[in-house]
Each structure stands twice: as structure tokens, then as C-alpha cells.
Design a protein around this motif. Sequence first.
Motif, mmCIF file in Angstrom:
data_model
loop_
_atom_site.group_PDB
_atom_site.id
_atom_site.type_symbol
_atom_site.label_atom_id
_atom_site.label_comp_id
_atom_site.label_asym_id
_atom_site.label_seq_id
_atom_site.Cartn_x
_atom_site.Cartn_y
_atom_site.Cartn_z
ATOM 1 N N LYS A 3 -3.514 -7.116 -6.150
ATOM 2 C CA LYS A 3 -3.552 -5.664 -6.006
ATOM 3 C C LYS A 3 -4.888 -5.270 -5.396
ATOM 4 N N ALA A 4 -5.062 -5.651 -4.127
ATOM 5 C CA ALA A 4 -6.338 -5.415 -3.462
ATOM 6 C C ALA A 4 -6.515 -3.982 -3.042
ATOM 7 N N GLY A 5 -5.511 -3.155 -3.250
ATOM 8 C CA GLY A 5 -5.567 -1.804 -2.737
ATOM 9 C C GLY A 5 -6.320 -0.820 -3.602
ATOM 10 N N GLN A 6 -6.956 -1.290 -4.670
ATOM 11 C CA GLN A 6 -7.684 -0.357 -5.523
ATOM 12 C C GLN A 6 -8.928 0.177 -4.824
ATOM 13 N N GLN A 204 -16.073 -8.903 -1.672
ATOM 14 C CA GLN A 204 -15.523 -10.033 -2.407
ATOM 15 C C GLN A 204 -14.062 -10.204 -1.996
ATOM 16 N N PRO A 205 -13.606 -11.423 -1.796
ATOM 17 C CA PRO A 205 -12.206 -11.631 -1.413
ATOM 18 C C PRO A 205 -11.251 -10.930 -2.381
ATOM 19 N N GLY A 206 -10.292 -10.197 -1.825
ATOM 20 C CA GLY A 206 -9.283 -9.530 -2.634
ATOM 21 C C GLY A 206 -9.677 -8.170 -3.161
ATOM 22 N N SER A 207 -10.909 -7.711 -2.854
ATOM 23 C CA SER A 207 -11.368 -6.454 -3.433
ATOM 24 C C SER A 207 -11.155 -5.254 -2.530
ATOM 25 N N ALA A 208 -10.893 -5.459 -1.239
ATOM 26 C CA ALA A 208 -10.762 -4.327 -0.323
ATOM 27 C C ALA A 208 -9.931 -4.717 0.890
ATOM 28 N N PHE A 209 -9.278 -3.718 1.485
ATOM 29 C CA PHE A 209 -8.485 -3.898 2.697
ATOM 30 C C PHE A 209 -9.325 -3.544 3.910
ATOM 31 N N GLN A 210 -9.369 -4.449 4.869
ATOM 32 C CA GLN A 210 -9.942 -4.135 6.168
ATOM 33 C C GLN A 210 -9.135 -4.873 7.227
ATOM 34 N N TYR A 211 -8.595 -4.107 8.180
ATOM 35 C CA TYR A 211 -7.806 -4.719 9.246
ATOM 36 C C TYR A 211 -8.711 -5.623 10.066
ATOM 37 N N ASN A 212 -8.274 -6.857 10.289
ATOM 38 C CA ASN A 212 -9.149 -7.885 10.836
ATOM 39 C C ASN A 212 -8.318 -8.886 11.625
ATOM 40 N N ASN A 213 -8.446 -8.855 12.951
ATOM 41 C CA ASN A 213 -7.704 -9.808 13.778
ATOM 42 C C ASN A 213 -8.104 -11.247 13.487
ATOM 43 N N SER A 304 -2.431 -0.345 -0.869
ATOM 44 C CA SER A 304 -1.657 0.896 -0.892
ATOM 45 C C SER A 304 -2.365 2.020 -0.155
ATOM 46 N N PRO A 305 -2.470 1.927 1.174
ATOM 47 C CA PRO A 305 -3.097 3.019 1.930
ATOM 48 C C PRO A 305 -2.190 4.238 2.026
ATOM 49 N N SER A 306 -2.805 5.408 2.149
ATOM 50 C CA SER A 306 -2.055 6.638 2.391
ATOM 51 C C SER A 306 -1.946 6.861 3.886
ATOM 52 N N TYR A 307 -0.772 7.242 4.339
ATOM 53 C CA TYR A 307 -0.567 7.476 5.754
ATOM 54 C C TYR A 307 -0.950 8.903 6.136
ATOM 55 N N ALA A 308 -1.093 9.119 7.438
ATOM 56 C CA ALA A 308 -1.585 10.398 7.939
ATOM 57 C C ALA A 308 -0.678 11.560 7.569
ATOM 58 N N ASP A 309 0.626 11.300 7.401
ATOM 59 C CA ASP A 309 1.552 12.393 7.101
ATOM 60 C C ASP A 309 1.679 12.657 5.602
ATOM 61 N N GLY A 310 0.842 12.000 4.807
ATOM 62 C CA GLY A 310 0.842 12.253 3.376
ATOM 63 C C GLY A 310 1.695 11.303 2.564
ATOM 64 N N THR A 311 2.465 10.434 3.230
ATOM 65 C CA THR A 311 3.304 9.495 2.494
ATOM 66 C C THR A 311 2.467 8.342 1.956
ATOM 67 N N GLU A 312 2.966 7.717 0.894
ATOM 68 C CA GLU A 312 2.282 6.596 0.273
ATOM 69 C C GLU A 312 2.965 5.305 0.694
ATOM 70 N N GLY A 313 2.244 4.505 1.473
ATOM 71 C CA GLY A 313 2.814 3.260 1.958
ATOM 72 C C GLY A 313 2.039 2.056 1.452
ATOM 73 N N GLY A 314 2.008 1.023 2.248
ATOM 74 C CA GLY A 314 1.299 -0.174 1.833
ATOM 75 C C GLY A 314 1.237 -1.190 2.953
ATOM 76 N N TYR A 315 0.654 -2.333 2.627
ATOM 77 C CA TYR A 315 0.557 -3.450 3.564
ATOM 78 C C TYR A 315 0.899 -4.710 2.795
#
Length: 416
Positions: A3-6, A204-213, A304-315
Motif C-alpha cells: 500500500k505505497a499510496g499513503q 524508502q522503497p515502497g513509501s511513495a509513488f513516483q512515475y519513473n521510466n 491511490s492517486p486522485s485524478y484531475a476530474d475528482g475520481t479516485e483511481g490507482g496504479y
Amino acid sequence: MSKAGQQISLKRNEGLLQKEAAPVRGLEISSSAKARLTYSALEAVGHLRKAAQPDYWPTEGWRTAAPEAHGIDSAGLAKAVKEVKDQNLHSFVLVRNGYIVAEGYSKEWDEDRLHPMYSVTKSFTAAACGMAIGEELLTGVGHKLGEFYPEIQHEQSKAEITVEQLLSMSSGLEWDNRGERSSVEMADSPDWVQYVLDRRMRFQPGSAFQYNNGNAHLLSGLLQRAIGIPVNLYVHTKLFVPMGIRNPAWGGDLQGVAIGSWALRIRSRDMAKFGLLYLQGGQWEGGQLIPSSWVEASIQPCTSPSYADGTEGGYGYFWWLKPFPSSQSPFKAHSVFYAAGSGGQRIFVVPDLNLVLAVTGSNQKNGYMPEQFLEKLLRAVKADAALPVNEKAEAQLRASVGSLKRTVDKPVWGSL
């Protein structure tokens, strides 16, 4: 499942997560109503498990049908195509119940031309990981980076990065997405994998989401060590050949590691095949190409990022997860998962409607265009059963598709 989305750091958006949402015309849904829409992995998985198999497999070619034969209003589709065709839409392939019910291409594109997938490639890299686990070439997503790259064992937090954390964009490795700086530096480096391994730890691994190629390319290198051959060759043999995906292009770096982040090129109809494969829980023509358990794990929210239109999505595992409003009620959502690439490349899977939409484009101005297109198309889905034949509406759809075929890209939409 982690649950890295905290704690979420959103540094790269691929046009998906934006500061301001572009307005969507049509069904009026208030911001407060959209904010209540949430993606449900339980619902998505439930529909995958109940999905009816198609009455044929498109290995040798797709069959087509009128939209009304599969509960879709042609006039609604025509309206949707008309509203997005001038936004550098290159192609779309809409599939329901295993049949192409609508398809269109702009002037410079057709069903036989390979299109760059950009970051849609990541979802194929993820599929390779699942297949490798299914073949017991990997034991699971808990494998640590240091097991495959012993030279980093002295860097404890880096060595502890797991396969799952690479898949969920939560490795913690530093990555500068401003102007694609780190991606450009990686591409210019003599050793791409080493470039990623040399990045400092930001979290720390698993603590945060960052898009990374770099995560996806590092996973490709790790998989090559586990499998013994490059990921592109493995996927070609195990996936593309049995699915009838012919003559794909997927490049590698100077060391021969398949580019796990962005280098795949396939046809729009083959994008739809990949979507259908996931809609069918990894099954294809009697064979289990990807373990069903992997498909289901891939669409669980790791963040669990929030999208621009207000919906709750995820990755999930290199898949984006997002609720889309139902045309039946502003409080009901379709739990959609999709592969996404820069400029407008998408493979949408809508399990509760047994529907797949493949989209290609070159739109850097409105990166949310494919999502808006899907939302418009979903309004045209009226029933599970067939609708009455509507020749007038079908003529409107043919006219819209014909207009798209006469459309050329506009520089204002393609510029960065």
C-alpha cells in the motif's frame, strides 16, 4: 499487496494526472458526484471471472459487427468521433463481446501501420513478468534487486527494492521528469541499466509513488537475467505468436536489453487483442498465456492517486486504474483499467461491459483526450442485448469515420 499510496509524489503524469481537468461536455456530472466515484478492483475482478468467452478468437483476424448488434448506439459513437477527431486522434478500435463494432483512422494511418506505443510498452513488460512467474522462472514479486545485481548489495535500501516496487512505481529511485531529463540522460548513456542503478534513493522503497521510466527498464534487465533471453524475444515467442500479432517492433539498448519503458510498436488492432487477452483473464484460444492470478494482481491498486476530474483511481502493475461514470447514473462507475502512453496511446479494458477500446494519437496539448473519448463512447452503450437495426445511425457513424479519415494532424495539438 503493498500500500505505497499513503504518501504520493506525482512527478510525471502522461496526461493522466493534471492540475486542471479539461471540461467534458455531454452527461452533466457535478464535481462532487465525480469525487464519489471510486475504482473497485473487487468489481473489476468479479467481472473478469464472469466474462463470457468470445464465440471465436481473432488470432487470424477480427470479425466486425454493427454496434447495435452489441447494444451500442451508432449515432452516439458518431457524435463521439466527431467531437475528438480534430485533436490529433490517429486511430480507434472499439471491441465488444469480441467483435469490432467501430473502427477509424486518420489520413496518415491505417490498420496495417505500426504505431509507437510509448509507455503502453510498460504493460507488456509487466505481462512478461507475470508469464515468467507462471513458468517459475521467478518465484514472485518479492524478489529483491540485490539478488540480480549483487554489485549494489552495499547500498542496503537500493538492494532491498522489490520487483513489486518496480512494477508499482514505488522503488524510491530518484528520477527527474522535468522535460524528461532523466529519461533523456538514460537514453544517451552507454549503459541504460547501469544508469538506473546509479540513481540515488529519494524515498524508502515502497513509501511513495513516483512515475519513473527507469523502473520499467530496470525490470526488463532483471527479467532478462531471470529468463535468459531479452523480454522482447520472450514476449514475441510466448505472446505475440500465439495471438497472431505479426511483425511487431520492439527495440533494445546497447547491451541488448529490451527497452521496458517505451519502444514497442504494433498495430491498433493488435492493441485491442492485448486488451481482449486481459479481459479474458490471460486466456487465449484455449491456452493460458498469462496466469489469471497475475492479471487480477495487476489491477489491484498499489497506490491511490486522485485524478484531475475528482475520481479516485490507482496504479497497479504498470496499469492505470480509474472509474468512469456510467450513463445510467452519475453515482455508478465503470471500474476501468488501462495501459497508457504519451500523446494519446491507450488500451482501455471495461470489464463490466465486456468492452475494449484501443486509441492512438499525437496529442501533447490535451493528454486527457483518450479518457474523454472513452467517456463519450460509454454513453453510447445502451444495453447488453442487441438494439434494433438503425440504418440512419449507422450511416452517421460511417460519415464520422470517413471524416476522421480525411483529417490530418494539427501542429498545435502535437507540440509539447
